[in-house]
Design a protein around this motif. Structure first.
Motif, mmCIF file in Angstrom:
data_model
loop_
_atom_site.group_PDB
_atom_site.id
_atom_site.type_symbol
_atom_site.label_atom_id
_atom_site.label_comp_id
_atom_site.label_asym_id
_atom_site.label_seq_id
_atom_site.Cartn_x
_atom_site.Cartn_y
_atom_site.Cartn_z
ATOM 1 N N HIS A 135 -4.688 0.557 -9.501
ATOM 2 C CA HIS A 135 -3.675 1.554 -9.826
ATOM 3 C C HIS A 135 -2.271 1.018 -9.512
ATOM 4 C CE1 HIS A 135 -1.480 5.320 -9.814
ATOM 5 N NE2 HIS A 135 -1.147 5.103 -8.560
ATOM 6 N N LEU A 136 -2.140 0.396 -8.326
ATOM 7 C CA LEU A 136 -0.857 -0.142 -7.890
ATOM 8 C C LEU A 136 -0.367 -1.237 -8.848
ATOM 9 C CD1 LEU A 136 0.703 0.603 -5.318
ATOM 10 C CD2 LEU A 136 -0.294 -1.378 -4.203
ATOM 11 N N LEU A 137 -1.286 -2.111 -9.211
ATOM 12 C CA LEU A 137 -0.959 -3.210 -10.127
ATOM 13 C C LEU A 137 -0.578 -2.683 -11.498
ATOM 14 C CD1 LEU A 137 -3.481 -6.118 -9.709
ATOM 15 C CD2 LEU A 137 -1.022 -6.303 -10.031
ATOM 16 N N SER A 174 0.620 0.206 -12.282
ATOM 17 C CA SER A 174 1.927 0.852 -12.357
ATOM 18 C C SER A 174 3.058 -0.164 -12.217
ATOM 19 C CB SER A 174 2.074 2.007 -11.363
ATOM 20 O OG SER A 174 1.432 1.746 -10.165
ATOM 21 N N SER A 175 2.843 -1.245 -11.448
ATOM 22 C CA SER A 175 3.899 -2.259 -11.342
ATOM 23 C C SER A 175 4.080 -2.983 -12.666
ATOM 24 C CB SER A 175 3.563 -3.295 -10.271
ATOM 25 O OG SER A 175 3.368 -2.665 -9.043
ATOM 26 N N LEU A 176 2.975 -3.344 -13.280
ATOM 27 C CA LEU A 176 3.075 -4.043 -14.563
ATOM 28 C C LEU A 176 3.600 -3.108 -15.638
ATOM 29 C CD1 LEU A 176 -0.180 -6.129 -14.285
ATOM 30 C CD2 LEU A 176 2.143 -7.019 -14.305
ATOM 31 N N TYR A 203 -7.622 1.624 -5.976
ATOM 32 C CA TYR A 203 -6.219 1.826 -5.605
ATOM 33 C C TYR A 203 -5.382 0.572 -5.909
ATOM 34 C CZ TYR A 203 -1.915 2.646 -3.174
ATOM 35 O OH TYR A 203 -0.578 2.762 -2.898
ATOM 36 N N GLN A 246 -4.473 1.902 2.283
ATOM 37 C CA GLN A 246 -4.417 3.290 1.846
ATOM 38 C C GLN A 246 -4.994 4.144 2.966
ATOM 39 O OE1 GLN A 246 -7.043 4.477 -1.344
ATOM 40 N NE2 GLN A 246 -5.516 5.857 -2.198
ATOM 41 N N GLY A 261 0.808 -1.205 0.000
ATOM 42 C CA GLY A 261 0.000 0.000 0.000
ATOM 43 C C GLY A 261 0.837 1.249 0.000
ATOM 44 N N GLU A 262 0.107 2.354 0.004
ATOM 45 C CA GLU A 262 0.716 3.657 -0.142
ATOM 46 C C GLU A 262 1.731 3.939 0.968
ATOM 47 O OE1 GLU A 262 -1.844 7.111 -1.962
ATOM 48 O OE2 GLU A 262 -1.976 7.073 0.208
#
Ligand SMILES: Nc1ncnc2c1ncn2[C@@H]1O[C@H](COP(=O)(O)OP(=O)(O)OP(=O)(O)O)[C@@H](O)[C@H]1O
Ligand SMILES: Nc1ncnc2c1ncn2[C@@H]1O[C@H](COP(=O)(O)OP(=O)(O)OP(=O)(O)O)[C@@H](O)[C@H]1O
Ligand SMILES: [Mg+2]
Ligand SMILES: [Mg+2]
Lengths: 290, 256
Positions: free
Chosen positions: B240-242, B244-246, B237, B215, B40-41
């Motif tokens: 979004h996290l996934l 940006s990682s991919l 969220y 978050q 998480g953030e």
């Protein structure tokens, strides 16, 4: 001044860092050479390969009994090796800034983080307290800290790991240095915040014509973010390449590093570990000069 | 039996208008022998949950249980024998004037071990450092070497539960692979339970079977790693996290 020296902000020739120990002298950095232009130069390599010592040696921040030797460390043509300790102090922070690997360790533990940023700003730009505070809040916001007003009043032990890293980045950007050395500046940040923080650094390199030395063990990140990469092993540079070609690197050590990454899209039962070849230690250091 | 169980946990710092609610009504459960990831953030309360479990934050309410035992305000030595933590900041967590030998030796004798000498050698070997580092002080170690000492210290009392706060973020990828393999082996051999914080989804995906996404102090989603890989998420969220990682993986692949 030669053509290369004009183009290059920094030139490092034959740099050694030595630590006398009870069992003889340990060479943490063994005769490396590289240059830095207005670019993002990545330094990668395994733990203990000499990345941090390289960064610290440029600023003469190696603690005794450690010794720095170099034929030349030239900043815009001026040989830093010949400067007195007093002259070096004005280089540090003013012309070359370094974000240390251990952010909280470099902050004053008994002073609120906001006041530390403000103070750094007032040292640099002669302004009122109120203006400095305003500027500090803006910087905290620039590094994507939520709720800057609250974070301004916190002590270092009260901020999270990723917040500490971003506070250090904010502080180091204040004096408008020519060169920024960032040692694992985003290792505690998730990819989305990482990318935002890197954009800020990127903007500085472009807008202010700064040079950036970006030390990181994150090969994907360096490959995506930097222009050029030096790959270090046992105190030497074993390979250099264009950052976007890092995945085509040929040295077995670099290949080993690339293969030991866990992948979100391709899970494996066991991760590959690097098999170190004793011969790598004795290979000549590759020049990273351009 | 449950390894770790947290229900409706609230953790806060400060009072009145200065109060910060770092963790809000968080619940999670890790079965004994399970491996659970917290992602998480930055600043969302991940470290705070681990610190509350180990008794480092006094201001909390709700329910926390470890190996079936409800936790009160105090933790006894028995607790630290079965629960160990690797801290996010390897610099702050090692005493600057204690050598590696002292750090490990003290932990071992505190927990009543006899064959301290051999154990120190074995621990250093396990984390890939070896005896050469035994008499070094923290300032004589690189960042990653310090983190490995911190992992060795946590393993010393042979705990049943390990709380890992970004255990590999200071490590280069080759050492990271070694430590992650070591952690998988240990878990299999000794049926250890892990609760691990990491900002790196690939690392969490490798070591854990389930994750919780945080978050702003709240757990916004709990899902299996399989679902995460398949991108079957329900909270924006997490998506979004996934993404940006991919995305980071894609941009760094060689260009055609
Ligand atoms: N004071 C000292 N005495 C002896 N050896 C030292 C001392 N300080 C550092 N070293 C050694 O120098 C080597 C290089 O250290 P450095 O901090 O540059 O590594 P690094 O590449 O930054 O690693 P990491 O990725 O783990 O931070 C390491 O093997 C370290 O143990
Ligand atoms: N001792 C403290 N006093 C006041 N606030 C605190 C204290 N410790 C933590 N906090 C606050 O609690 C919040 C959560 O912090 P925490 O360290 O749990 O974040 P995190 O999720 O681990 O973040 P990161 O990924 O950056 O390490 C932050 O806003 C932080 O400033
Ligand atoms: Mg380092
Ligand atoms: Mg944390």
């Amino acid at each position: 001044m030669s053509k290369a020296a004009e183009r290059n902000l920094l030139e490092v020739e034959n740099l050694w860092v030595k630590f006398p120990t009870r069992s003889g002298v340990f060479d943490a950095v063994r005769g490396i050479s590289f240059s830095l232009g207005r670019e993002r130069l990545g330094i990668v390599g395994e733990s203990g390969s000499g990345k941090s010592m390289t960064g610290r040696a440029i600023l003469r921040l190696i603690r005794p009994p450690g010794i720095v030797r170099a034929d030349r460390i030239a900043l815009a043509g001026e040989n830093l090796m010949l400067l007195s300790e007093r002259q070096m102090r004005s280089v540090r922070g003013q012309r070359i800034s370094m974000i240390m690997q251990d952010p909280k360790f470099s902050l004053n533990p008994v002073m609120r983080v906001g006041e530390q940023i403000s103070e750094a700003y007032r040292l640099h730009a002669d302004t009122s307290r109120a203006a400095a505070k305003q500027k500090s809040l803006e910087m905290l916001e620039a590094v994507k800290i939520r709720d800057p007003e609250r974070v301004y009043t916190l002590f270092p032990h009260e901020v999270s790991g990723g917040m500490g890293q971003r506070i250090m980045i904010a502080m180091m950007m204040i004096p408008d240095p020519k060169i920024l050395i960032a040692d694992e500046p985003t290792s505690a940040l998730d990819v989305s915040v990482q990318m935002q923080v890197l954009e800020i650094m990127d903007k500085l390199v472009k807008d202010r014509g700064m040079g950036l030395i970006f030390i990181s063990h994150d090969l994907n990140l360096v490959s995506a973010f930097c222009d050029r990469v030096l790959i270090m092993y046992a105190g030497r540079v074993v390979e250099t390449c264009r950052a976007d070609r890092l995945h085509e690197a040929t040295h077995p050590y670099t290949r080993g590093l690339l293969n030991s990454l866990p992948r979100l899209d391709a899970p494996v039962e066991r991760l590959e570990v690097l098999k170190r070849d004793p011969a790598w230690r004795n290979e000549d250091s590759i020049s990273g000069q351009t | 039996m449950s390894g770790i169980r947290i229900e409706n946990l609230n953790v806060w710092f400060g009072e009145h208008e200065a109060r910060v609610d770092a963790v809000k009504a968080a619940s999670l459960a890790v079965p004994k022998g399970g491996s659970f990831g917290l992602v998480g953030e930055s600043g969302s309360g991940k470290s705070t949950i681990l610190r509350a479990l180990t008794g480092l934050v006094p201001t909390w309410n709700g329910r926390m249980e470890v190996l079936g035992q409800p936790l009160g305000k105090k933790r006894d030595r028995g607790f630290y024998r079965s629960v160990q933590m690797v801290f996010q900041d390897p610099y702050a967590s090692l005493h600057p004037r204690h050598s590696v030998d002292q750090v490990l030796g003290e932990t071992l004798s505190l927990h009543g071990f006899r064959d301290i000498d051999e154990r120190i050698s074995k621990l250093l070997d396990d984390v890939g450092l070896g005896d050469a580092f035994r008499f070094r002080y923290p300032h004589q170690l690189s960042g990653g070497q310090r983190q490995r000492v911190a992992v060795a210290r946590a393993l010393a009392p042979e705990p049943e539960i390990l709380l890992l706060d970004e255990p590999t973020s200071a490590l280069d990828v080759s050492v990271q692979a070694e430590i992650l393999n070591l952690l998988s082996d240990l878990r299999k051999e000794h049926n250890l339970t892990y609760l691990m914080v990491s900002h790196n989804l690939a690392v969490v995906g490798h070591l854990c079977t389930d994750i919780a996404v945080m978050q702003l102090g709240e757990i916004v989603e709990t899902l299996s790693v399989e679902k995460m890989r398949a991108q079957q998420t329900s909270h924006p969220y997490t998506r979004h996290l996934l993404a940006s990682s991919l995305g980071a993986i894609k941009t760094s692949q060689p260009q055609e």
